[in-house]
Design an enzyme around this catalytic site. Structure first.
Site, mmCIF file in Angstrom:
data_model
loop_
_atom_site.group_PDB
_atom_site.id
_atom_site.type_symbol
_atom_site.label_atom_id
_atom_site.label_comp_id
_atom_site.label_asym_id
_atom_site.label_seq_id
_atom_site.Cartn_x
_atom_site.Cartn_y
_atom_site.Cartn_z
ATOM 1 N N ASP A 1 6.115 -3.726 -4.128
ATOM 2 C CA ASP A 1 6.401 -2.513 -4.888
ATOM 3 C C ASP A 1 7.147 -2.910 -6.158
ATOM 4 O OD1 ASP A 1 5.227 -0.537 -3.467
ATOM 5 O OD2 ASP A 1 7.011 0.024 -2.322
ATOM 6 N N ARG B 1 2.713 14.961 -7.240
ATOM 7 C CA ARG B 1 3.474 14.087 -8.142
ATOM 8 C C ARG B 1 4.343 14.892 -9.108
ATOM 9 N NH1 ARG B 1 0.127 10.231 -11.280
ATOM 10 N NH2 ARG B 1 -1.463 11.841 -11.325
#
Length: 720
Positions: A344, A417
């Site tokens: 990540d 989102r």
């Protein structure tokens, strides 16, 4: 907004790595005394039978001991009986200590693990837990009576009774007993980074309600104890394969040595006629049972056979020193074979403190208007970046002009989102730029619309401006009107480029996953030095990347901490979950980092490769030793057969050659114990470079060392 894949600020432990190993402090006093005792206890044949190489040495020791008592046990010996008894006794003594030294290596490795286990046990105490009953009342019970799913109340000063998830309350927890990190950690429900608590840690302030997630004996400390004790560990596939290879080599040498007496008898018959009976007798004495056992022990790979178990245990011990719980040695070993590393961006490649740095107005709005709308959209956002937006807006003069009780917060989700606030029919949102574009277009012409729901060109300009700086752009809007862009700034961790370069030289490919747009992702990827990146990644993208790499025959490692990471962690060959993450992530992974430091996966790859390098180097050294010992012993023992000219070392006699070789064979195990426990120094090289280096250092060194050492021992020994 709180993006699962990017917005989480991981708490990276402070201080150098060396200051955080071996925590809590391990008491190593008396380690070697206990190891010496354990080395003799391990002479039990039920223990020795697990190691095919050393079990052959054990059987040989028993036989030579019997021959010491009666040298004529397997036939009349033509040499002086007392001299033969002395020789057999010396051989027995040396063979015995060959096994003892191998046992000592394993006992030291196990002893270090047990010392760590004892230190961990000292943190695990039975406490009184306040169990919450269904009617809301509290029942005080012993912590050992808690079961998965029970709810407990913990107040300031209490020890947390077992591993669990915080369901209510907020408080600071001292985790130093587990992680070695002195700074307390804030725990609260509803967030991946702070909802998990570990049994044996202490609540310093306020109170928490905790749902127990582990039955007695199955918590993190219990799993760590099982790992570091190592005595009942399961051998890894590579270790099993090497054990089988060593067993095959031992069997081959056993067959060869077993056929020598028959061949020697045939040659002796020829020598008695051609040269004389004395030459034939010398040859028969050279092929006695005790000498053949000595020859067998000298030629089989006793060095690596005696140290193999210690190498594996020491590798697990190094993982434990880094505060990592591994479910098995297989996971540790797999780290050394990793081809692809999936990371990540936020908290791993970057520092993870992505905070609001600037408001950029668009669509004719002023800076003050953008700040006000951003503040309204972030009132209910408790993530660090949400709080940073509120702080920046307040510094810009914005204030909350409504009662939060009359508004409704909209939480971030991976699907939308976006996050924001619904207030008096007004929909105020902040989120990914393309998500806000879609939101605004879908609201065109709705109640409260004032600018026609169009997307201004200046939005794309602001988007690219922030992205090219390596930041994350968030757009803010009210209904169908876009007010501006929030510049979220993060920083690539120092030194990562060099570490990724090291991984690249080792043949490990790095892939960065991020929820950021492609422009931002490319800037960060270039700055960090990763090999590839995937922008606007979803949780599904993670598992797709892992499966794609595995389909090409590669082994993949990744880190994660959220529930959405669990499928990918389970799919990866090495899945490292953060201790600060969710229970689902920790159960899916095969490693858990108690420090919650995502970059530690790079260290684990180093540890795994060091384990494999150490095993390979000592195997190379052991095999090379056997070659050298062959040229040292065979020509001297069978000089009567006409091969004495091959005694290039000039050893004094057959007896001196045998004893010298056996002494070296035993002592080299003792000498190599520190290297087996510490590991061969790791260097970021390719597989071909490592092979050449091993052959040069441990292969060439393994050939030269026996010639020098055996000759020195031969000179010192009183044999003539």
């Amino acid at each position: 907004m709180s993006s699962k894949s990017d917005s989480r600020p991981y708490r990276v432990p402070s201080g150098s790595r060396d200051t955080r190993r071996h925590t809590p402090k391990v008491n190593m006093s008396g380690l070697y005394q206990r190891a010496v005792k354990e080395a003799f206890v391990k002479l039990d044949p039920r223990v020795q039978v697990r190691n095919p190489v050393m079990s052959v040495v054990w059987v040989g020791t028993v036989i030579t001991f019997l021959l010491t008592i009666d040298p004529n046990l397997f036939g009349t010996v033509q040499a002086d009986i007392n001299q033969q008894r002395l020789l057999n006794g010396l051989i027995t003594f040396i063979l015995l200590f060959t096994i003892v030294f191998a046992n000592f290596a394993e006992a030291v490795a196990e002893g270090r693990g047990k010392a760590q286990a004892d230190a961990l046990r000292s943190t695990r105490t039975d406490t009184i837990a306040r169990k919450l009953l269904p009617d809301g009342s509290i029942q005080e019970i012993n912590s050992t009576e808690l079961r998965r799913g029970d709810q407990v109340k913990v107040i300031a000063g209490d020890m947390i009774p077992a591993d669990g998830e915080v369901t209510a309350g907020i408080g600071s927890v001292d985790e130093s007993a587990i992680t070695g990190e002195s700074a307390p950690v804030l725990k609260q429900p509803g967030t991946d980074i702070a909802s998990s608590v570990t049994g044996g840690t202490r609540l310093l302030s306020d109170e928490l309600t905790v749902r127990i997630t582990a039955d007695p004996g199955q918590g993190f400390i219990d799993r760590m104890i099982s790992l570091v004790e190592g005595a009942e560990r399961t051998k890894t596939p590579n270790e099993i394969a090497l054990t089988v290879l060593l067993a095959v080599l031992t069997l081959v040498f056993l067959i060869v040595v077993a056929t020598m007496p028959s061949l020697t008898g045939y040659i002796a018959g020829f020598l008695s006629t051609a040269i004389g009976e004395q030459a034939a007798a010398d040859l028969r004495n050279g092929a006695s049972v005790a000498i053949m056992i000595s020859l067998l022990v000298a030629l089989i790979p006793t060095t690596i056979g005696g140290l193999l178990s210690a190498i594996g245990i020491a590798g697990m011990d190094r993982v434990a020193q880094f505060n990592v719980i591994a479910t098995s040695g297989r996971a540790v070993e797999a780290c050394g074979d990793i081809n692809t590393l999936v990371l990540d961006k936020t908290g791993t490649i970057t520092l993870g403190n992505r905070l609001a740095a600037e408001f950029i107005p668009v669509n004719g709005h002023s800076l003050e208007e953008v700040a006000q709308v951003a503040l309204n959209a972030s009132v209910f956002d408790e993530t660090p970046e949400g709080r940073s937006i509120v702080a920046l807006a307040e510094r810009s003069g914005a204030t909350v002009s409504f009662d939060p009780k009359l508004a409704e917060g909209v939480e971030f989700s991976a699907r939308t989102r976006m996050s924001g606030t619904d207030l008096d029919g007004q929909e105020i949102r902040k989120g990914a730029v393309d998500a806000i574009k879609g939101f605004v277009r879908s609201r065109s012409g709705s109640a409260g619309a004032s600018r026609g729901g169009h997307v201004p060109n200046t939005l794309d300009q602001a988007y690219e401006q922030v992205s090219r700086l390596g930041g994350t752009p968030l757009a803010v809007c009210q209904n169908d009107d876009i007010y501006g862009v929030i510049y979220l700034k993060d920083t690539v961790k120092p030194g990562l480029r060099e570490r990724f370069d090291q991984l690249r030289r080792m043949g490990v490919r790095t892939i960065m996953l991020t929820g950021d747009n492609r422009i931002t992702a490319s800037v960060i990827a270039q700055e960090a030095g990763v090999d590839d990146f995937i922008a606007e990644a979803t949780p599904e993208d993670k598992i797709d990347v892992i499966r794609s790499e595995q389909a090409q025959g590669k082994l993949v490692a990744m880190t994660g901490d959220g529930t959405n990471d669990a499928p990918a962690l389970a799919q990866a060959n090495v899945g490292l979950a953060m201790n600060s993450g969710t229970q689902a992530a920790k159960e899916a992974a095969n490693m858990v980092d108690l420090d919650s430091d995502p970059t530690k996966l790079i260290d684990l790859i180093t540890i795994g490769k060091q384990l494999l390098i150490t095993r390979g180097a000592l195997t190379t050294f052991s095999v090379a030793n056997d070659i050298a010992k062959y040229f040292a012993i065979i020509p001297t023992i069978f000089a009567a057969a006409g091969i004495g000219v091959l005694n290039i070392m000039g050893l004094k006699s057959a007896n001196s050659a045998i004893i010298s070789a056996l002494i070296y064979n035993a002592l080299i195990i003792l000498v190599l114990i520190p290297l087996a426990l510490r590991g061969v120094q790791f260097r970021p090289l390719t597989a071909d470079q490592l092979l050449r280096r091993n052959i040069l250092i441990y292969g060439f060194g393994g050939v030269i060392a026996p010639f020098i050492a055996i000759k020195l021992i031969d000179v010192i020994l009183p044999f003539s």
